[in-house]
Design a protein around this motif. Sequence first.
Motif, PDB file in Angstrom:
ATOM      1  N   PRO A 171       0.838  -1.219   0.000  1.00 26.11           N
ATOM      2  CA  PRO A 171       0.000   0.000   0.000  1.00 26.11           C
ATOM      3  C   PRO A 171       0.867   1.261   0.000  1.00 26.11           C
ATOM      4  O   PRO A 171       1.907   1.323   0.646  1.00 26.11           O
ATOM      5  CB  PRO A 171      -0.783  -0.132   1.317  1.00 26.11           C
ATOM      6  N   GLY A 172       0.396   2.257  -0.755  1.00 21.13           N
ATOM      7  CA  GLY A 172       1.134   3.504  -0.859  1.00 21.13           C
ATOM      8  C   GLY A 172       2.013   3.579  -2.092  1.00 21.13           C
ATOM      9  O   GLY A 172       2.586   4.631  -2.392  1.00 21.13           O
ATOM     10  N   TYR A 173       2.120   2.454  -2.819  1.00 21.19           N
ATOM     11  CA  TYR A 173       2.914   2.406  -4.041  1.00 21.19           C
ATOM     12  C   TYR A 173       2.036   1.947  -5.197  1.00 21.19           C
ATOM     13  O   TYR A 173       1.108   1.153  -5.025  1.00 21.19           O
ATOM     14  CB  TYR A 173       4.091   1.448  -3.888  1.00 21.19           C
ATOM     15  N   THR A 174       2.327   2.438  -6.391  1.00 23.25           N
ATOM     16  CA  THR A 174       1.582   2.044  -7.585  1.00 23.25           C
ATOM     17  C   THR A 174       2.233   0.843  -8.240  1.00 23.25           C
ATOM     18  O   THR A 174       3.363   0.463  -7.911  1.00 23.25           O
ATOM     19  CB  THR A 174       1.528   3.198  -8.594  1.00 23.25           C
ATOM     20  N   LYS A 175       1.523   0.255  -9.194  1.00 26.30           N
ATOM     21  CA  LYS A 175       2.100  -0.859  -9.951  1.00 26.30           C
ATOM     22  C   LYS A 175       3.335  -0.402 -10.727  1.00 26.30           C
ATOM     23  O   LYS A 175       4.294  -1.169 -10.895  1.00 26.30           O
ATOM     24  CB  LYS A 175       1.051  -1.441 -10.901  1.00 26.30           C
ATOM     25  N   GLY A 176       3.320   0.836 -11.192  1.00 30.72           N
ATOM     26  CA  GLY A 176       4.493   1.385 -11.871  1.00 30.72           C
ATOM     27  C   GLY A 176       5.694   1.470 -10.955  1.00 30.72           C
ATOM     28  O   GLY A 176       6.823   1.189 -11.360  1.00 30.72           O
ATOM     29  N   ASP A 177       5.435   1.854  -9.687  1.00 29.05           N
ATOM     30  CA  ASP A 177       6.518   1.890  -8.704  1.00 29.05           C
ATOM     31  C   ASP A 177       7.106   0.498  -8.512  1.00 29.05           C
ATOM     32  O   ASP A 177       8.329   0.322  -8.472  1.00 29.05           O
ATOM     33  CB  ASP A 177       6.008   2.408  -7.354  1.00 29.05           C
ATOM     34  N   GLY A 178       6.215  -0.474  -8.383  1.00 26.51           N
ATOM     35  CA  GLY A 178       6.670  -1.841  -8.173  1.00 26.51           C
ATOM     36  C   GLY A 178       7.459  -2.361  -9.357  1.00 26.51           C
ATOM     37  O   GLY A 178       8.508  -3.005  -9.191  1.00 26.51           O
ATOM     38  N   LEU A 179       6.970  -2.080 -10.577  1.00 30.67           N
ATOM     39  CA  LEU A 179       7.673  -2.536 -11.774  1.00 30.67           C
ATOM     40  C   LEU A 179       9.048  -1.889 -11.868  1.00 30.67           C
ATOM     41  O   LEU A 179      10.049  -2.568 -12.162  1.00 30.67           O
ATOM     42  CB  LEU A 179       6.842  -2.206 -13.017  1.00 30.67           C
ATOM     43  N   GLY A 180       9.118  -0.582 -11.607  1.00 26.50           N
ATOM     44  CA  GLY A 180      10.405   0.105 -11.665  1.00 26.50           C
ATOM     45  C   GLY A 180      11.390  -0.433 -10.644  1.00 26.50           C
ATOM     46  O   GLY A 180      12.583  -0.607 -10.936  1.00 26.50           O
ATOM     47  N   TRP A 253      -1.729 -13.004  -6.741  1.00 25.34           N
ATOM     48  CA  TRP A 253      -1.736 -13.075  -8.209  1.00 25.34           C
ATOM     49  C   TRP A 253      -2.048 -11.742  -8.859  1.00 25.34           C
ATOM     50  O   TRP A 253      -1.798 -11.566 -10.056  1.00 25.34           O
ATOM     51  CB  TRP A 253      -2.742 -14.123  -8.672  1.00 25.34           C
ATOM     52  N   ASP A 254      -2.613 -10.794  -8.112  1.00 27.82           N
ATOM     53  CA  ASP A 254      -3.008  -9.519  -8.708  1.00 27.82           C
ATOM     54  C   ASP A 254      -1.830  -8.801  -9.365  1.00 27.82           C
ATOM     55  O   ASP A 254      -1.960  -8.244 -10.467  1.00 27.82           O
ATOM     56  CB  ASP A 254      -3.631  -8.610  -7.640  1.00 27.82           C
ATOM     57  N   ASP A 255      -0.685  -8.796  -8.702  1.00 27.72           N
ATOM     58  CA  ASP A 255       0.487  -8.075  -9.208  1.00 27.72           C
ATOM     59  C   ASP A 255       1.589  -9.028  -9.678  1.00 27.72           C
ATOM     60  O   ASP A 255       2.726  -8.593  -9.884  1.00 27.72           O
ATOM     61  CB  ASP A 255       1.060  -7.162  -8.114  1.00 27.72           C
ATOM     62  N   GLY A 262       9.316  -7.354 -14.667  1.00 31.68           N
ATOM     63  CA  GLY A 262      10.363  -6.492 -14.123  1.00 31.68           C
ATOM     64  C   GLY A 262      11.740  -7.149 -14.115  1.00 31.68           C
ATOM     65  O   GLY A 262      12.705  -6.590 -14.663  1.00 31.68           O
ATOM     66  N   PRO A 263      11.877  -8.343 -13.508  1.00 27.82           N
ATOM     67  CA  PRO A 263      13.187  -8.998 -13.503  1.00 27.82           C
ATOM     68  C   PRO A 263      13.722  -9.317 -14.890  1.00 27.82           C
ATOM     69  O   PRO A 263      14.930  -9.191 -15.138  1.00 27.82           O
ATOM     70  CB  PRO A 263      12.918 -10.285 -12.708  1.00 27.82           C
TER      71      PRO A 263
END
Length: 287
Positions: A171-180, A253-255, A262-263
């Motif tokens: 929480p507090g981070y977007t999917k883009g943040d996670g991918l980056g 599974w959502d993300d 990403g990897p």
Amino acid sequence: MAENKEEDVKLGANKYRETQPIGTSAQTDKDYNEPPAAPLFEPGELSSWSFYRAGIAEFMATFLFLYITILTVMGLKRSDSLCSSVGIQGVAWAFGGMIFALVYCTAGISGGHINPAVTFGLFLARKLSLTRAVFYMVMQCLGAICGAGVVKGFMQGPYQRLGGGANVVNPGYTKGDGLGAEIIGTFVLVYTVFSATDAKRNARDSHVPILAPLPIGFAVFLVHLATIPITGTGINPARSLGAAIIFNQDQAWDDHWIFWVGPFIGAALAAVYHQIIIRAIPFKSKA
């Protein structure tokens, strides 16, 4: 029969170069010879015992990696556990320390990948064939699933309640943040692998291949310190898949795509950067 098996092992070790990606012995002379690129497909590998031996080593290494690290994560999340005192730094040490130990143990057998992203990056750099790369990835994923499964067997109730060590974007981070975060974190890891095992450095500095597991494990430790608050730190699709399959809840599974895309992007960027920038540096012997 014994003579044939011995010859088969020699063939795998010499022809198919399973120890090249993360080897533990340097060249004995100071002359640098560019290693030949691995073929895209080498049918002879499929009849070599060393090929399957390397796959077994990758399976066992990833199994042990998931077992130790997921247990540490579960211990951190349990308020009644002595492991809860280790904190995020302790979890990061568990991941980095296990990679250090397992790369050291398996480098001479399979190359010590223990991560589909590392295997993918080395494949793009033509360090191993497509046949071996796919085989390694399958064995790594199977090992990860089994490792997470054993953890669940030890902690059946708490395992589900505490999230099973599955990677999610916090929480507090977007999917883009996670991918980056996953792209950059994997880039750091795979770039370190390439640098620590570069054939030019191995020829020039005899200590480099011996110390290779140390910077690789340390890179994993540092990336975990930085990205555990964002994604729990994947940078290893097998680790993320094993935890997600055994936990088997919607939030796992959502993300999940982030921990593959990403990897793999990070590994590809590291391979390109190393081939274009680092490999272009002229070799200069100290002799």
